[in-house]
Design a protein around this motif. Structure first.
Motif, PDB file in Angstrom:
ATOM      1  N   ARG A   1      43.401  82.877 -10.936  1.00 18.41           N
ATOM      2  CA  ARG A   1      42.174  83.669 -11.071  1.00 18.41           C
ATOM      3  C   ARG A   1      41.715  83.716 -12.529  1.00 18.41           C
ATOM      4  N   LYS A   2      42.638  83.970 -13.445  1.00 20.25           N
ATOM      5  CA  LYS A   2      42.272  84.025 -14.867  1.00 20.25           C
ATOM      6  C   LYS A   2      41.738  82.684 -15.354  1.00 20.25           C
ATOM      7  N   ILE A   3      42.354  81.610 -14.909  1.00 19.77           N
ATOM      8  CA  ILE A   3      41.908  80.277 -15.309  1.00 19.77           C
ATOM      9  C   ILE A   3      40.503  80.016 -14.784  1.00 19.77           C
ATOM     10  N   CYS A   4      40.265  80.339 -13.528  1.00 17.09           N
ATOM     11  CA  CYS A   4      38.937  80.125 -12.936  1.00 17.09           C
ATOM     12  C   CYS A   4      37.881  80.973 -13.646  1.00 17.09           C
ATOM     13  N   MET A   5      38.215  82.214 -13.937  1.00 15.84           N
ATOM     14  CA  MET A   5      37.261  83.089 -14.621  1.00 15.84           C
ATOM     15  C   MET A   5      36.979  82.565 -16.033  1.00 15.84           C
ATOM     16  N   LEU A   6      37.983  82.057 -16.688  1.00 13.12           N
ATOM     17  CA  LEU A   6      37.806  81.477 -18.020  1.00 13.12           C
ATOM     18  C   LEU A   6      36.878  80.265 -17.958  1.00 13.12           C
ATOM     19  N   LEU A   7      37.066  79.423 -16.959  1.00 13.48           N
ATOM     20  CA  LEU A   7      36.254  78.218 -16.822  1.00 13.48           C
ATOM     21  C   LEU A   7      34.780  78.513 -16.570  1.00 13.48           C
ATOM     22  N   ILE A   8      34.501  79.611 -15.887  1.00 12.90           N
ATOM     23  CA  ILE A   8      33.096  79.913 -15.586  1.00 12.90           C
ATOM     24  C   ILE A   8      32.490  80.932 -16.548  1.00 12.90           C
ATOM     25  N   SER A   9      33.280  81.445 -17.483  1.00 13.97           N
ATOM     26  CA  SER A   9      32.719  82.429 -18.414  1.00 13.97           C
ATOM     27  C   SER A   9      31.596  81.775 -19.212  1.00 13.97           C
ATOM     28  N   ASN A  10      30.536  82.528 -19.392  1.00 14.17           N
ATOM     29  CA  ASN A  10      29.345  82.066 -20.110  1.00 14.17           C
ATOM     30  C   ASN A  10      28.667  80.868 -19.451  1.00 14.17           C
ATOM     31  N   VAL A  11      28.900  80.678 -18.159  1.00 20.26           N
ATOM     32  CA  VAL A  11      28.203  79.649 -17.390  1.00 20.26           C
ATOM     33  C   VAL A  11      27.271  80.378 -16.438  1.00 20.26           C
ATOM     34  N   PHE A  12      25.996  80.143 -16.606  1.00 18.61           N
ATOM     35  CA  PHE A  12      25.007  80.851 -15.807  1.00 18.61           C
ATOM     36  C   PHE A  12      24.289  79.876 -14.883  1.00 18.61           C
ATOM     37  N   GLY A  13      23.983  80.348 -13.707  1.00 21.58           N
ATOM     38  CA  GLY A  13      23.274  79.526 -12.736  1.00 21.58           C
ATOM     39  C   GLY A  13      24.220  79.002 -11.669  1.00 21.58           C
ATOM     40  N   THR A  14      23.761  79.076 -10.458  1.00 19.16           N
ATOM     41  CA  THR A  14      24.555  78.646  -9.308  1.00 19.16           C
ATOM     42  C   THR A  14      24.921  77.168  -9.393  1.00 19.16           C
ATOM     43  N   ARG A  15      23.981  76.356  -9.790  1.00 20.73           N
ATOM     44  CA  ARG A  15      24.219  74.904  -9.854  1.00 20.73           C
ATOM     45  C   ARG A  15      25.298  74.569 -10.889  1.00 20.73           C
ATOM     46  N   LYS A  16      25.235  75.206 -12.049  1.00 23.32           N
ATOM     47  CA  LYS A  16      26.227  74.929 -13.094  1.00 23.32           C
ATOM     48  C   LYS A  16      27.613  75.414 -12.681  1.00 23.32           C
ATOM     49  N   ARG A  17      27.664  76.585 -12.041  1.00 19.99           N
ATOM     50  CA  ARG A  17      28.964  77.092 -11.574  1.00 19.99           C
ATOM     51  C   ARG A  17      29.534  76.190 -10.483  1.00 19.99           C
ATOM     52  N   ALA A  18      28.680  75.701  -9.606  1.00 22.50           N
ATOM     53  CA  ALA A  18      29.136  74.790  -8.550  1.00 22.50           C
ATOM     54  C   ALA A  18      29.711  73.511  -9.151  1.00 22.50           C
ATOM     55  N   GLU A  19      29.118  73.051 -10.231  1.00 23.26           N
ATOM     56  CA  GLU A  19      29.623  71.860 -10.912  1.00 23.26           C
ATOM     57  C   GLU A  19      31.014  72.117 -11.505  1.00 23.26           C
ATOM     58  N   ILE A  20      31.192  73.277 -12.127  1.00 26.37           N
ATOM     59  CA  ILE A  20      32.505  73.642 -12.685  1.00 26.37           C
ATOM     60  C   ILE A  20      33.543  73.690 -11.558  1.00 26.37           C
ATOM     61  N   ILE A  21      33.183  74.313 -10.451  1.00 27.73           N
ATOM     62  CA  ILE A  21      34.107  74.408  -9.313  1.00 27.73           C
ATOM     63  C   ILE A  21      34.486  73.024  -8.822  1.00 27.73           C
ATOM     64  N   ARG A  22      33.492  72.159  -8.664  1.00 24.89           N
ATOM     65  CA  ARG A  22      33.750  70.790  -8.182  1.00 24.89           C
ATOM     66  C   ARG A  22      34.646  70.028  -9.151  1.00 24.89           C
ATOM     67  N   GLU A  23      34.393  70.193 -10.440  1.00 27.97           N
ATOM     68  CA  GLU A  23      35.133  69.442 -11.455  1.00 27.97           C
ATOM     69  C   GLU A  23      36.547  69.957 -11.685  1.00 27.97           C
ATOM     70  N   TRP A  24      36.806  71.255 -11.477  1.00 33.13           N
ATOM     71  CA  TRP A  24      38.066  71.844 -11.896  1.00 33.13           C
ATOM     72  C   TRP A  24      38.992  72.300 -10.777  1.00 33.13           C
ATOM     73  N   ALA A  25      38.515  72.455  -9.551  1.00 35.24           N
ATOM     74  CA  ALA A  25      39.364  72.997  -8.481  1.00 35.24           C
ATOM     75  C   ALA A  25      40.655  72.200  -8.320  1.00 35.24           C
ATOM     76  N   GLU A  26      40.536  70.896  -8.280  1.00 37.68           N
ATOM     77  CA  GLU A  26      41.732  70.057  -8.108  1.00 37.68           C
ATOM     78  C   GLU A  26      42.712  70.234  -9.263  1.00 37.68           C
ATOM     79  N   ALA A  27      42.197  70.306 -10.488  1.00 34.21           N
ATOM     80  CA  ALA A  27      43.066  70.468 -11.657  1.00 34.21           C
ATOM     81  C   ALA A  27      43.806  71.801 -11.616  1.00 34.21           C
ATOM     82  N   VAL A  28      43.142  72.838 -11.092  1.00 27.15           N
ATOM     83  CA  VAL A  28      43.777  74.158 -10.978  1.00 27.15           C
ATOM     84  C   VAL A  28      44.784  74.149  -9.828  1.00 27.15           C
ATOM     85  N   GLY A  29      44.597  73.238  -8.892  1.00 24.50           N
ATOM     86  CA  GLY A  29      45.527  73.125  -7.770  1.00 24.50           C
ATOM     87  C   GLY A  29      45.104  73.955  -6.571  1.00 24.50           C
TER      88      GLY A  29
END
Length: 105
Positions: free
Chosen positions: A65-93
């Motif tokens: 949870r902390k890692i995910c919150m860190l990755l999206i901090s200061n990221v605004f907009g649904t599209r940008k957050r969706a991109e972060i999720i797509r790019e990082w979910a696998e790395a977070v496991g």
């Protein structure tokens, strides 16, 4: 400043790929490598670098949870957050759905 000037050793791995000893990089240089490799012709190395950063954060006591919150901090907009999720979910496991739940989406 290029990564070569920061002491990041990058070399051809003989298979047309790039090899970087990620374990030798500072946290800052690892972050710079991840940024540099985004959308590069080296997606496997990009994922490996992301996983190394996540591993380091977990070693310091960060949970998913902390890692995910860190990755999206200061990221605004649904599209940008969706991109972060797509790019990082696998790395977070975790799955993209789990990532979304962890950030309260």
């Amino acid at each position: 400043m290029s990564l070569m000037n920061k002491g990041v050793l990058m070399k051809n791995n003989g298979n047309g790929g790039l090899s970087i000893d990620l374990s030798l990089l500072s946290h800052q240089n690892l972050y710079e490598v991840i940024k540099m490799l985004k959308d590069s012709p080296y997606p496997a190395l990009h994922k490996k670098a992301q996983k190394e950063l996540v591993r380091r954060l977990k070693d310091k006591g960060f949970d998913n949870r902390k890692i995910c919150m860190l990755l999206i901090s200061n990221v605004f907009g649904t599209r940008k957050r969706a991109e972060i999720i797509r790019e990082w979910a696998e790395a977070v496991g975790i799955s993209k759905e789990e990532f979304l739940k962890l950030i309260g989406g």
